[in-house]
Scaffold this active site. Structure first.
Site, short mmCIF file in Angstrom:
data_model
loop_
_atom_site.label_atom_id
_atom_site.label_comp_id
_atom_site.label_asym_id
_atom_site.label_seq_id
_atom_site.Cartn_x
_atom_site.Cartn_y
_atom_site.Cartn_z
N ASP A 20 -5.95 -6.37 -1.48
CA ASP A 20 -6.88 -5.44 -2.12
C ASP A 20 -6.32 -4.98 -3.46
O ASP A 20 -5.43 -4.14 -3.53
CB ASP A 20 -7.12 -4.23 -1.21
CG ASP A 20 -8.11 -3.24 -1.82
OD1 ASP A 20 -8.85 -3.63 -2.75
OD2 ASP A 20 -8.14 -2.09 -1.36
N LYS A 61 -11.07 -5.25 10.23
CA LYS A 61 -11.13 -5.39 8.77
C LYS A 61 -10.11 -6.43 8.30
O LYS A 61 -8.91 -6.27 8.53
CB LYS A 61 -10.86 -4.05 8.10
CG LYS A 61 -10.72 -4.10 6.58
CD LYS A 61 -10.26 -2.75 6.03
CE LYS A 61 -9.82 -2.85 4.58
NZ LYS A 61 -9.27 -1.57 4.08
N ASP A 74 -12.82 0.19 -4.85
CA ASP A 74 -11.64 0.24 -3.99
C ASP A 74 -11.95 0.77 -2.59
O ASP A 74 -11.08 0.85 -1.74
CB ASP A 74 -10.55 1.10 -4.65
CG ASP A 74 -9.18 0.89 -4.02
OD1 ASP A 74 -8.98 -0.16 -3.37
OD2 ASP A 74 -8.31 1.77 -4.17
N LYS A 100 -6.23 -0.71 -8.61
CA LYS A 100 -5.16 0.18 -8.16
C LYS A 100 -4.01 0.15 -9.16
O LYS A 100 -3.78 -0.89 -9.81
CB LYS A 100 -4.62 -0.28 -6.80
CG LYS A 100 -5.58 -0.21 -5.63
CD LYS A 100 -4.89 -0.79 -4.40
CE LYS A 100 -5.83 -0.82 -3.20
NZ LYS A 100 -6.05 0.51 -2.64
N ASP A 145 -3.67 -5.03 4.16
CA ASP A 145 -5.03 -4.51 4.28
C ASP A 145 -5.89 -5.33 5.23
O ASP A 145 -7.06 -5.02 5.42
CB ASP A 145 -5.69 -4.42 2.89
CG ASP A 145 -6.66 -3.25 2.79
OD1 ASP A 145 -6.55 -2.32 3.61
OD2 ASP A 145 -7.53 -3.27 1.90
N ARG A 202 -14.99 -0.50 4.15
CA ARG A 202 -16.16 -0.03 4.91
C ARG A 202 -17.39 -0.88 4.64
O ARG A 202 -18.32 -0.93 5.47
CB ARG A 202 -16.42 1.45 4.60
CG ARG A 202 -16.88 1.75 3.20
CD ARG A 202 -16.67 3.20 2.81
NE ARG A 202 -15.25 3.51 2.69
CZ ARG A 202 -14.77 4.73 2.48
NH1 ARG A 202 -15.59 5.76 2.38
NH2 ARG A 202 -13.47 4.93 2.39
#
Length: 463
Positions: free
Chosen positions: A236, A231, A313, A243, A254, A317
């Site tokens: 992010d 990933k 957020d 966030k 991230d 995935r």
């Protein structure tokens, strides 16, 4: 590209035949029984040195100069296999060697090397570091490559996003491939849509730097097929489901999954393992702009499954889904994905113990064995079928963010599993990629997790 140092970065070891200062690594029993050098023993007793775990005491020579050091191992040295990492930060500059130590040569040297890591790119001046004579019975070449892989992962994670955005991560990826004569290809921007990577494009399209899929191939056809997927979310914000400020402070990390698979790939290629290696890194920045993807949107993935966006957020995935589907289109003996995916994994196991998921019992056994053998902590978590219902959506095949907030790491793994149907063996690692406090073998900051265990497993020819 020349600015990236891989296997040839400065070594924490010295191999010269010149004078080196001795380090007496001792337990409390050595002090009590007087089982060390008499001068060192006398100094230790006068200074009240008890050989507590990690304690360092510099000792003088007979003429009043620096004569060496005592290093405490504590009563149970096996409880801290990489304790020698403390020496790399506690000793003054100079050349040193271990005089006595109830430790294996490889553990001693690897621990020191791991602890020697510094991230001082943004410091005005770095102090000179000590070096250690590597034991003659240690596997120096293998220790060097493991350190190079770990340090690469740490460097990439530690870099701030203004210097490690999608463009820079691609540059590092290309440099790694060039160093080991691997073939690198990139699909970027709107070409992602033309080549059927819609979820990668969706997540990264709001950024000033284009989303992309990086691919590296190395090795010979006919060897074991190993595919690594990492990933690569360079930052992010959370997207439109933004966030809070405190939660964004570490979001440069991230892309820790990408950093770790690149570190693992370095070890594999440098060791010239007999594998047909493929590395896939979907790279994005989850930003906010007028064209950012929204809660409630539904997108079709590369595999054809539709995904309802219930939280922007939960973007990691999504990009992994397209990359895993692409990886799974070729016959693969071992498919590994690594991601800084869920806070739920941290709640369950903390920052230092990454969970892994697989439905291959032999692979699970081999991973656990490798973890214990090389002291690279891992813990298997279940792909519990009872939670499959939680990743379903009312008007789409899947949701990217199940409601309720329970079993978040498991449901994320179940989501990813939907995109892997052909690989002979698959495992997902939900890593943290960060050391929140200094430890003997690492300072606070970016961390490599699971890759030494995976390297050991792959090198042994299992799976």
């Amino acid at each position: 590209m020349a600015s990236y140092q891989f296997i040839d970065r400065p070594s924490p070891f010295n191999t010269s035949a010149g004078k080196t200062l001795p380090i007496f690594a001792v337990t409390p029993a050595h002090i009590e029984l007087g089982a060390i050098d008499p001068i060192a023993l006398d100094w230790a007793r006068k200074a009240g040195f008890k050989a507590e775990s990690g304690a360092v005491l510099l000792i003088p020579s007979q003429d009043g100069q620096l004569g060496g050091a005592l290093f405490g191992l504590g009563a149970n040295p096996s409880e801290a296999p990489f304790l020698t990492g403390k020496l790399a930060r506690a000793l003054p500059a100079g050349k040193w060697h271990i005089e006595t130590a109830p430790l294996t040569a490889n553990r001693l040297a690897l621990g020191y090397g791991l602890g020697s890591y510094r991230f001082d790119r943004y410091k005005l001046a770095a102090s000179e570091a000590p070096t250690l004579m590597i034991p003659t019975d240690a596997d120096a070449a293998d220790i060097k490559r493991q350190l190079a892989g770990v340090f690469l992962a740490r460097d990439l994670i530690n870099m701030p996003t203004n210097d490690m955005g999608p463009n820079a991560l691609e540059e590092a990826f290309r440099a790694l491939g060039e160093h080991y004569k691997a073939k690198v290809s990139v699909v970027s921007g709107d070409d992602l849509l033309k080549n059927n990577f819609p979820l990668i494009h969706t997540v990264g399209r709001a950024s000033a730097e284009a989303p992309r899929l990086l691919e590296m191939r190395w090795g010979k056809k006919g060897h074991r097929r190993v595919t690594l997927v990492g990933k690569g979310v360079c930052f992010d914000t959370g997207g439109l489901d933004i966030k809070p400020a405190a939660s964004m402070l570490l979001m440069k990390k991230d892309m820790g999954g990408a950093a770790n698979v690149m570190g693992l790939a370095l070890m594999i290629m440098d060791a010239k393992l007999k594998v047909d290696l493929r590395v896939l890194v979907p790279v994005v920045e989850n930003s906010i702009s007028a064209n950012a993807f929204r809660p409630g949107d539904i997108y079709r993935s590369r595999k054809g499954l539709t995904v309802q966006i219930d939280n922007t957020d939960a973007e990691g995935r999504l990009i992994l889904a397209d990359a895993l589907a692409y990886a799974d289109e070729e016959e693969t003996d071992l498919l590994i994905d690594m991601a800084t995916l869920t806070g739920a994994a941290r709640v369950a196991l903390g920052p230092d113990l990454p969970p892994f998921y697989t439905d291959d019992e032999d692979l699970a056994h081999d991973l656990t064995e490798a973890s214990l053998t090389v002291d690279d902590p891992l813990w298997r978590m279940p792909l519990y079928k009872g939670y499959e219902k939680d990743i379903s959506a009312r008007i789409a095949d899947l949701t990217n963010a199940p409601s309720g907030g329970m079993a978040g790491s498991i449901t994320a793994a179940l989501f990813l599993k939907r995109f892997v149907t052909n690989a002979r063996s698959w495992a997902h690692f939900d890593i943290f990629g960060w050391a929140p406090a200094e430890r003997p073998h690492s300072p606070l900051g970016g961390e490599a997790q699971a890759i030494r265990a995976l390297y050991h497993l792959i090198a042994k020819g299992k799976k």
